[in-house]
Design a protein around this motif. Structure first.
Motif, PDB file in Angstrom:
ATOM      1  N   ASN A  50       0.848  -1.185   0.000  1.00  0.00           N
ATOM      2  CA  ASN A  50       0.000   0.000   0.000  1.00  0.00           C
ATOM      3  C   ASN A  50       0.889   1.242   0.000  1.00  0.00           C
ATOM      4  O   ASN A  50       1.439   1.623   1.033  1.00  0.00           O
ATOM      5  CB  ASN A  50      -0.906   0.008   1.238  1.00  0.00           C
ATOM      6  CG  ASN A  50      -1.723   1.292   1.342  1.00  0.00           C
ATOM      7  OD1 ASN A  50      -1.784   2.088   0.410  1.00  0.00           O
ATOM      8  ND2 ASN A  50      -2.346   1.501   2.484  1.00  0.00           N
ATOM      9  N   THR A 107      -9.825  15.245   6.493  1.00  0.00           N
ATOM     10  CA  THR A 107      -9.622  13.954   7.143  1.00  0.00           C
ATOM     11  C   THR A 107      -8.487  14.094   8.161  1.00  0.00           C
ATOM     12  O   THR A 107      -7.787  15.108   8.190  1.00  0.00           O
ATOM     13  CB  THR A 107      -9.251  12.855   6.134  1.00  0.00           C
ATOM     14  OG1 THR A 107      -7.902  13.074   5.671  1.00  0.00           O
ATOM     15  CG2 THR A 107     -10.195  12.852   4.934  1.00  0.00           C
ATOM     16  N   GLN A 155      -1.714  -1.408  -4.032  1.00  0.00           N
ATOM     17  CA  GLN A 155      -3.069  -1.247  -3.539  1.00  0.00           C
ATOM     18  C   GLN A 155      -3.598   0.132  -3.930  1.00  0.00           C
ATOM     19  O   GLN A 155      -2.835   1.083  -4.101  1.00  0.00           O
ATOM     20  CB  GLN A 155      -3.121  -1.397  -2.016  1.00  0.00           C
ATOM     21  CG  GLN A 155      -2.823  -2.805  -1.518  1.00  0.00           C
ATOM     22  CD  GLN A 155      -2.910  -2.878   0.001  1.00  0.00           C
ATOM     23  OE1 GLN A 155      -3.730  -2.219   0.637  1.00  0.00           O
ATOM     24  NE2 GLN A 155      -2.033  -3.704   0.603  1.00  0.00           N
ATOM     25  N   PRO A 157      -6.192   2.370  -2.207  1.00  0.00           N
ATOM     26  CA  PRO A 157      -7.168   2.748  -1.179  1.00  0.00           C
ATOM     27  C   PRO A 157      -8.116   3.820  -1.698  1.00  0.00           C
ATOM     28  O   PRO A 157      -7.819   4.516  -2.668  1.00  0.00           O
ATOM     29  CB  PRO A 157      -6.293   3.297  -0.039  1.00  0.00           C
ATOM     30  CG  PRO A 157      -4.937   2.724  -0.290  1.00  0.00           C
ATOM     31  CD  PRO A 157      -4.826   2.639  -1.790  1.00  0.00           C
ATOM     32  N   GLU A 158      -9.230   3.973  -1.037  1.00  0.00           N
ATOM     33  CA  GLU A 158     -10.224   4.955  -1.451  1.00  0.00           C
ATOM     34  C   GLU A 158      -9.622   6.355  -1.487  1.00  0.00           C
ATOM     35  O   GLU A 158      -8.888   6.762  -0.587  1.00  0.00           O
ATOM     36  CB  GLU A 158     -11.397   4.939  -0.464  1.00  0.00           C
ATOM     37  CG  GLU A 158     -12.545   5.844  -0.868  1.00  0.00           C
ATOM     38  CD  GLU A 158     -13.702   5.790   0.102  1.00  0.00           C
ATOM     39  OE1 GLU A 158     -14.639   6.586  -0.050  1.00  0.00           O
ATOM     40  OE2 GLU A 158     -13.660   4.943   1.027  1.00  0.00           O
ATOM     41  N   GLY A 159      -9.909   7.076  -2.555  1.00  0.00           N
ATOM     42  CA  GLY A 159      -9.427   8.448  -2.674  1.00  0.00           C
ATOM     43  C   GLY A 159      -8.088   8.594  -3.349  1.00  0.00           C
ATOM     44  O   GLY A 159      -7.503   9.678  -3.348  1.00  0.00           O
ATOM     45  N   THR A 160      -7.574   7.524  -3.957  1.00  0.00           N
ATOM     46  CA  THR A 160      -6.248   7.598  -4.592  1.00  0.00           C
ATOM     47  C   THR A 160      -6.322   7.376  -6.102  1.00  0.00           C
ATOM     48  O   THR A 160      -5.422   6.832  -6.699  1.00  0.00           O
ATOM     49  CB  THR A 160      -5.290   6.568  -3.968  1.00  0.00           C
ATOM     50  OG1 THR A 160      -5.864   5.255  -4.094  1.00  0.00           O
ATOM     51  CG2 THR A 160      -5.054   6.861  -2.506  1.00  0.00           C
ATOM     52  N   GLU A 161      -7.431   7.764  -6.704  1.00  0.00           N
ATOM     53  CA  GLU A 161      -7.580   7.576  -8.140  1.00  0.00           C
ATOM     54  C   GLU A 161      -6.547   8.411  -8.909  1.00  0.00           C
ATOM     55  O   GLU A 161      -6.120   9.466  -8.454  1.00  0.00           O
ATOM     56  CB  GLU A 161      -8.995   7.986  -8.585  1.00  0.00           C
ATOM     57  CG  GLU A 161     -10.120   7.111  -8.048  1.00  0.00           C
ATOM     58  CD  GLU A 161     -10.500   7.450  -6.616  1.00  0.00           C
ATOM     59  OE1 GLU A 161      -9.959   8.457  -6.094  1.00  0.00           O
ATOM     60  OE2 GLU A 161     -11.301   6.714  -6.028  1.00  0.00           O
TER      61      GLU A 161
END
Length: 353
Positions: A50, A107, A155, A157-161
């Motif tokens: 990750n 966040t 990986q 994770p959400e928000g890493t487009e």
């Protein structure tokens, strides 16, 4: 224990406002990173780290340095002479100075109130470092440094487009960058009869070609600068500009040399109104470094980019690059070294090439 250690380091940095880049003589959190590839997550025989976790990303550096060290003998006899050492030290500074945390405040990613090992997808610094960690790691894996059969899928994770996650993906999106990292990692298969100083210069040249290709590709991160103060954005721009000088001189970013250049960097994110050399809660060294970075950037802009071009022209041989490295040390580390001296020496060196 890991989170407590990281929180302590972040707290120490925030109180002292000076760069914290070492932990027991090694980069921050080094002892807690992966010592071998199998220490990273694996799923269906595919390595799945990750890259938005600080320890995973720092592990990339530890693994790359260990794998390439046998081919770095021309760098010197010490155990920390590889130019790759500058990357984990710089990355550690980004952590302890708060530059990997969520700059939007939406966040708690990277903040002491949340996951201190989280790298925010909104961080400009974290985005730029992606090009200097994930891409070279994927290249090293492709070149067989971690075993011929090792496949890597990062990986997401959400928000890493928007970030490439495999060698094939990155090669499609950033072909030039990956080609240059491949060239650097292929150095082990290069049979060279050059004298050691020339071989060293050649390897450093390949390294900096790849490094700068990554930084130029990181222009994709520019929209994230809107989350920061004008002072921080100006510093980030001058920090990127300074790499043009360091790279042209084929700077050997060993552990020892990198410590000298990274220790005076600002130990916190700059806020509106911060103006070197008069930032009250920063050391004289931090203020000096910020002033010199700003001077180099503004002078180059004023001259229409000719300062960088003149510097590159002056770095035309192994000998002038050695002199260039010495001059950069004087400019950045010696407050008594006049900027006018820097300009006059560059002019003289450029005309002799």
């Amino acid at each position: 224990m890991r989170l407590l250690t990281a929180s302590y380091l972040l707290l120490a940095a925030s109180v002292a406002y000076s760069a914290v880049i070492l932990d027991n003589g090694a980069p921050i959190m080094w002892a807690q990173t992966a010592a071998q590839v199998s220490d990273l997550p694996v799923q269906n025989d595919i390595l799945t780290p990750n890259p938005w976790n600080f320890l995973h990303r720092m592990s990339f550096y530890r693994l790359m340095i260990a794998a390439t060290d046998p081919f770095m003998s021309s760098m010197g006899t010490g155990a920390t002479e590889s130019p790759l050492w500058g990357l984990p030290l710089q990355f550690g500074w980004m952590l302890t100075s708060g530059r990997l945390a969520d700059p939007t405040g939406a966040t708690t990613c990277g903040h002491q109130t949340g996951d201190t090992m989280c790298i925010s997808p909104q961080s400009w610094w974290g985005c730029v470092n992606h090009f200097l960690s994930v891409l070279p790691f994927l290249s090293a894996a492709q070149q067989g440094f971690f075993g011929q059969e090792v496949q890597v899928q990062m990986q997401v994770p959400e928000g890493t487009e928007g970030y490439c996650t495999t060698y094939a993906d990155c090669s499609t999106s950033y072909a030039d960058v990956m080609a240059k990292w491949d060239a650097f990692f292929q150095v082990r298969s290069t049979c060279s009869i050059l004298p050691e100083n020339e071989k060293k210069d050649s390897i450093l040249g390949l390294y900096w070609d790849a490094h700068m290709a990554s930084l130029h590709a990181a222009a994709a991160c520019s929209t994230k600068q809107s989350h920061y103060s004008a002072s921080e954005v100006n510093f980030a721009s001058s920090w990127m500009n300074s790499a043009e000088y360091v790279s042209a001189a084929n700077f050997q970013s060993s552990l020892e040399k990198s410590i000298m250049f990274l220790t005076p960097l600002p130990g916190r994110v700059l806020q509106e109104g911060d103006q070197a050399p008069n930032i009250a809660d920063m050391t004289q060294e931090e203020n000096h470094t910020l002033s010199i970075f700003s001077w180099m950037k503004s002078m180059n802009t004023m001259l229409g980019g000719s300062l960088v071009r003149m510097w590159r022209s002056a770095m035309c041989s192994v000998t002038t690059r050695e002199k260039g490295r010495e001059m950069l040390e004087q400019l950045l580390l010696n407050p008594g070294f006049a900027t006018t001296t820097f300009l006059s020496i560059i002019t003289g060196m450029a005309t002799s090439c």
